[in-house]
Structures are given as C-alpha cells and as structure tokens.
Write an enzyme that holds these catalytic residues in place. Structure first.
Site, PDB file in Angstrom:
ATOM      1  CD  GLU A 180       0.410   4.403  -1.993  1.00  0.00           C
ATOM      2  OE1 GLU A 180      -0.046   3.697  -0.710  1.00  0.00           O
ATOM      3  OE2 GLU A 180       1.249   5.453  -2.017  1.00  0.00           O
ATOM      4  CB  SER A 181       1.648   8.131  -7.516  1.00  0.00           C
ATOM      5  OG  SER A 181       3.091   8.010  -7.185  1.00  0.00           O
ATOM      6  CB  THR A 235       6.283   2.358 -11.625  1.00  0.00           C
ATOM      7  OG1 THR A 235       7.135   2.680 -12.623  1.00  0.00           O
ATOM      8  CG2 THR A 235       4.654   2.256 -12.063  1.00  0.00           C
ATOM      9  N   GLY A 236       5.292   3.763  -8.445  1.00  0.00           N
ATOM     10  CA  GLY A 236       5.058   3.434  -7.083  1.00  0.00           C
ATOM     11  C   GLY A 236       3.714   2.595  -7.170  1.00  0.00           C
ATOM     12  CG  ASP A 286       5.408   7.998   3.777  1.00  0.00           C
ATOM     13  OD1 ASP A 286       6.198   7.246   4.560  1.00  0.00           O
ATOM     14  OD2 ASP A 286       5.225   7.675   2.526  1.00  0.00           O
TER      15      ASP A 286
END
Ligand code: ADP
Ligand code: MN
Length: 515
Positions: free
Chosen positions: A263-264, A260-261, A404
């Site tokens: 952004e996503s 679970t980041g 990134d």
C-alpha cells in the site's frame, strides 16, 4: 498524422494499384492528370482499386487506430503497417531533432523552454480504443473553418463548356486537400497544396477521422500523464510533489527507498530548512507515499468506511481522494500519539497522498522491526511493558486502536519501541474496533510469550488490561462472542441515538477530524 499516413490511406488519389508495390511516398507525383481520358481511366482504376482494397483492408481507419507496435502484431506484410512503422520512425527522428534544438536553445540557462508538447511519438495507449468512438465531437470542425478554394453559392464556376460545379472531381479534390489545413494545428498534413494533391471525399474523410483520433489520443496521453494512477507509487504527479519538497528546501535530498509495501512506498530523505521559523524539519525524514492504485486499499475499506470521523466523506469521494484520506488518517493518528507522548514518527508535512515524518533510525539506516532484532531477556521484558503501557495510552488517551499492531510495525530504536504504520488505526467505537484490539493483543501476547517473557499476559488478559473492560470468558470463542456483543450494543446505540457514543470507552474524545 502525417505524410506517410496520407500516402498510406490515399491509394485512390493515385493511379491505383501502383501504390501497393511502390513506395507510398512517390504516389502523389503520379496523380496529376487532367485530360478526360485520364480522368476516365483514373476513375476506372479507382473503382477497381476500391474493390480490391475493401477486400484487403476492410477497415483502413480502424486499423490505423490500432496498436502500432505491441510485439505480437508486427505484420510487415501489410503496406499500411509498413507505412505506419515508417511514420513512427519519421516521428522518432523528428523528436530527436526537436530534442537537439531544445538543448541548443536552452543550453545551460536556468530557465528552459520545453518542446515536450510538440513531440510526435506517442507510446501506444493500450486502453484508448474504448472511447475512440466519439471522435465526432468536433472541437475542430474543418467544415466550419475557412475554405481556401470556394465554389460560389450558385454551385458552379466558369461559362459554357468550361463550367465546373462543386462536384467536379479536381476542384473537390483540391478543396479537400486545402481543408486538411484545418485539421488540428499540431497535425502535420504535409505539402498537399504545393503539389496540387487532390483528395477524394472518401480519403479526405478517412484522414479527417484519423486526425481526430490522433489528436484525441495525444490529449488523452497528456491527460493520463497528468492524472496517472499508475501501478507504481511514484507516478509523475508524485514525483512532482517530491520534487517540489526538495526544490522548496524543505528536504535536502531524497536518498532512496526504504520499503516497498503493498500500500505504500517509504523513502528516506535528509531534512532541509523550513519556510516558517516555528517549525523544525528533522535531520532525517521518512516519506511515506501511499500508492495511488486502489487494488490493495479495497481490502481496507472496512477500516475507514465505518470510522465515523470519515464516514460522511467516504461515500462522496473518488478513489484518489480516498487514498489521500489514508495519508490524512495516518497523520491525525500520529499527531494524537505524539501528543500522548507515545514514541512514534513525528509528522512533518502532509501533501496529498505523501506523508513526510521524522525518520526512526540513523544515517539512512532505518531502525529494525521488532521481528528482526534479537533482544536480551532484559530488553525483551522492557519492551513488553513498554508496549503494554503504549497500548493503554493509545486506547485511553488517544482513543485509538492500532489495528495492525505486531512485531512488523514496531521498531526498536534508542533502547525503546516505536510504533509506526497507523493509517488503519481506528477509534475503539468503530464497529469492529474491539475485534481489531483483540487481534492486536493476540499478536503482542504471542510474540512475547514465544520470546520468553514469562510475565506476558495472555491475549484475553491483555485485552482487559488495555480496554479496562472486564470480559470474563475463559476461552477464546466465548471471549470473542462477548466482544462482538459489545460492538453490537454500541451499534444499536448509534442507530437509536443517531450518533456515535461509546458504551465501553472511558472518554468521548470529539472527532479530531472536524477541526
Ligand atoms: P506499510 O503499510 O507499507 O507496512 P509502514 O508505515 O509500515 O507501511 O512502512 C513500511 C516500512 O518502512 C516499515 O516497516 C519501516 O521499516 C519503514 N518505515 C516507515 N516509516 C518509517 C520511519 N518513520 N522511520 C523509519 N522507517 C520507517
Ligand atoms: Mn507496516
């Protein structure tokens, strides 16, 4: 609303203050009286009550639209609040009954009927109040609909002393009660006609307004459910997308969440069968769900805004579509990498903001990030050269800069490094493309130098090795200044020639996006 709402807001239909001390359910039965004396006293009582009420409940209707139960505001001293709580309880029981009936009807049948839209309990919609004001936009105008009790055009009925006009309290009251029938069909008005309930205009109007707001709130909640851009990635819409993927057989099962980041959210799934023969679904898949909240993506605007492949579209899009564009970008970038033979997840399918790709790892265990594995010196060296090679391929063959790249976005699997997370990757001619590349080089260089790879180039050498440029500055500040000068030159070129053309990249790969 509902019968309690009627009772709560209908004090002036009854004999006045009695409703405040008695149970509101009882009020209507006491209100039937027709003698002149009764009417007189009723009017007096009503006036008194009105005064009292205006002091106690300056905005009955506004209060009725406020939060029902939010924790901070449970004030049981208010009859209105009590009535609303009772109503909530009633609604809840009604819904429970509905569920029981739903279950009974559906049984084990494969085809089921949902009573969802008949439910009554709406969780309080916290930001609903702002557009509450336009309740007047009458989709159901009770005044336009049939009037069950009519007063003829001439405005009165009867003869002589029995004459009654349309202003007659009782007739008007009955008429108002009857008009309640014309509120939205899903709106429960109770059996006012059956018990000869007479509503004053004031009460009727308050009820009407409440009916509108309730109806609108219902519609809004429904709308919200449908178009949720919730904090969590898996809003109902996303869930439906995932469900469809499983239902179609494309995915066997979605087992759980890998990451679970900001952004996503990434899920693991077992692959199923493809609908088309030519495509093979990998046995294990990773599902990357781009979060449909924009907050975090705001920071990343610069990556996509200036990417000329997306530039024209960006300005025209709404937030939801921009999120989809991130997913789309990741898909295109992965495809380019795949074509160049760079180890990376293989794209399976893209549906809106959900990207399904092959899973790097085995038996639900994702491959470790480079930062989390301890490699032997030999493997470390091998990994370094592999990455150097991949960075060159990425730049030259894919016309991309990862943007990134670090030990967080490289997985170690099958004795080699796999690149992931390329939604933010840009072409080298992006206005900041070379800066991003330099940052990538710094991360890689530092990681391997710290990791004991003596052969690892420093960031400036790596930058030149990847880009094929020959920036000679021997310190970071000058080096960066030269990079920015190059970017500026490219931008000026774009300004003058009206289109992107690289002054430093070796090939002019046409934008993949236009296909
Ligand atoms: P974020 O933008 O949240 O960093 P990533 O694409 O890096 O998104 O995915 C987050 C994490 O999910 C990764 O660090 C990795 O552990 C896992 N992951 C993502 N894609 C895959 C994949 N294809 N196979 C295995 N694990 C993956
Ligand atoms: Mn990542």
């Amino acid at each position: 609303m509902d019968s309690v709402g009627v009772a709560a807001a209908a004090p002036d239909a009854g004999p006045g203050p009695a409703w405040q001390s008695k149970c509101p359910w009882g009020a209507p039965s006491t209100s039937i009286s027709c003698s002149l004396a009764d009417v007189m006293s009723e009017q007096l009582a009503k006036e008194l009550q009105l005064e009292e009420e205006n002091a106690a409940f300056p905005e009955v209707v506004a209060a009725a639209e406020g939060p029902f139960i939010t924790g901070e505001n449970i004030d049981t001293s208010s009859d209105l609040m009590l009535a609303q709580m009772l109503q909530m309880e009633f609604d809840r029981e009604y819904d429970a009954q509905l569920r029981r009936e739903e279950k009974k009807i559906n049984g084990d049948s494969k085809v089921s009927i949902s009573f969802e839209n008949y439910r009554k309990v709406h969780p309080y919609d916290s930001d609903s109040s702002e557009d509450e004001v336009d309740w007047q936009d009458t989709r159901h105008d009770p005044y336009r609909a049939d009037k069950p009790t009519t007063t003829p055009k001439r405005g009165f009925i009867g003869k002589g002393k029995d004459i009654t006009t349309k202003h007659d309290e009782v007739v008007c009251g009955r008429k108002n009660t009857a008009r309640m029938e014309n509120f939205a069909p899903e709106f429960q008005v109770g059996d006012g006609i059956g018990m000869d309930l007479k509503l004053s205009n004031q009460v009727f109007n308050a009820l009407k307004q409440h009916a509108y707001s309730e109806e609108r709130r219902s519609a809004r909640l429904h709308e919200k459910k449908e178009h949720s851009t919730a904090e969590k990635a898996v809003d109902p819409k996303t869930r439906l997308l995932l469900y469809k993927m499983v239902n179609s057989g494309m995915l066997e099962t979605i087992t759980g969440c890998i990451s679970t980041g900001k952004e996503s959210v990434v899920f693991h799934a077992y692959g199923g069968k493809s609908a088309t023969e030519d495509k093979v679904i990998p046995p294990e898949c990773a599902i990357k769900v781009f979060k449909t909240t924009l907050n975090e993506f705001k920071n990343r605007d610069k990556y996509i805004k200036d990417d000329y492949r997306f530039k024209d579209r960006f300005s025209k899009l709404n937030p939801r579509k921009i999120i989809r564009m991130w997913a789309e970008k990741e898909m295109h970038n992965l495809t380019r990498m795949q074509n160049a033979g760079i180890p990376c997840p293989q794209v399976v399918i893209l549906k809106k903001h959900v990207l399904v790709m092959s899973f790097i790892g085995q038996d639900q265990v994702p491959a470790p990030k480079l930062k989390d594995v301890t490699l032997s010196n030999e493997d470390m060296k091998k990994a370094y050269y592999q990455i150097l090679n991949m960075m060159q391929q990425l730049y030259r063959e894919c016309n991309l800069v990862h943007a990134d790249l670090s030990e967080y976005n490289m997985l170690w699997h099958d004795g080699k490094v796999w690149l992931i997370d390329v939604s933010q990757s840009v072409e080298p001619t992006h206005p900041h493309g070379l800066e991003f590349l330099f940052r990538d080089c710094r991360n890689v260089s530092q990681f391997f130098q710290k990791g004991g790879v003596a052969e690892a180039l420093n960031e400036r050498e790596l930058f030149n090795a990847v880009s094929g440029l020959n920036i000679t500055a021997d310190n970071e500040v000058d080096f960066q200044a030269e990079i920015e000068a190059l970017e500026k030159m490219n931008e000026d070129h774009v300004q003058n020639h009206g289109k992107k053309m690289s002054t430093f990249s070796s090939d002019g790969d046409p934008p993949i996006y236009d296909e």
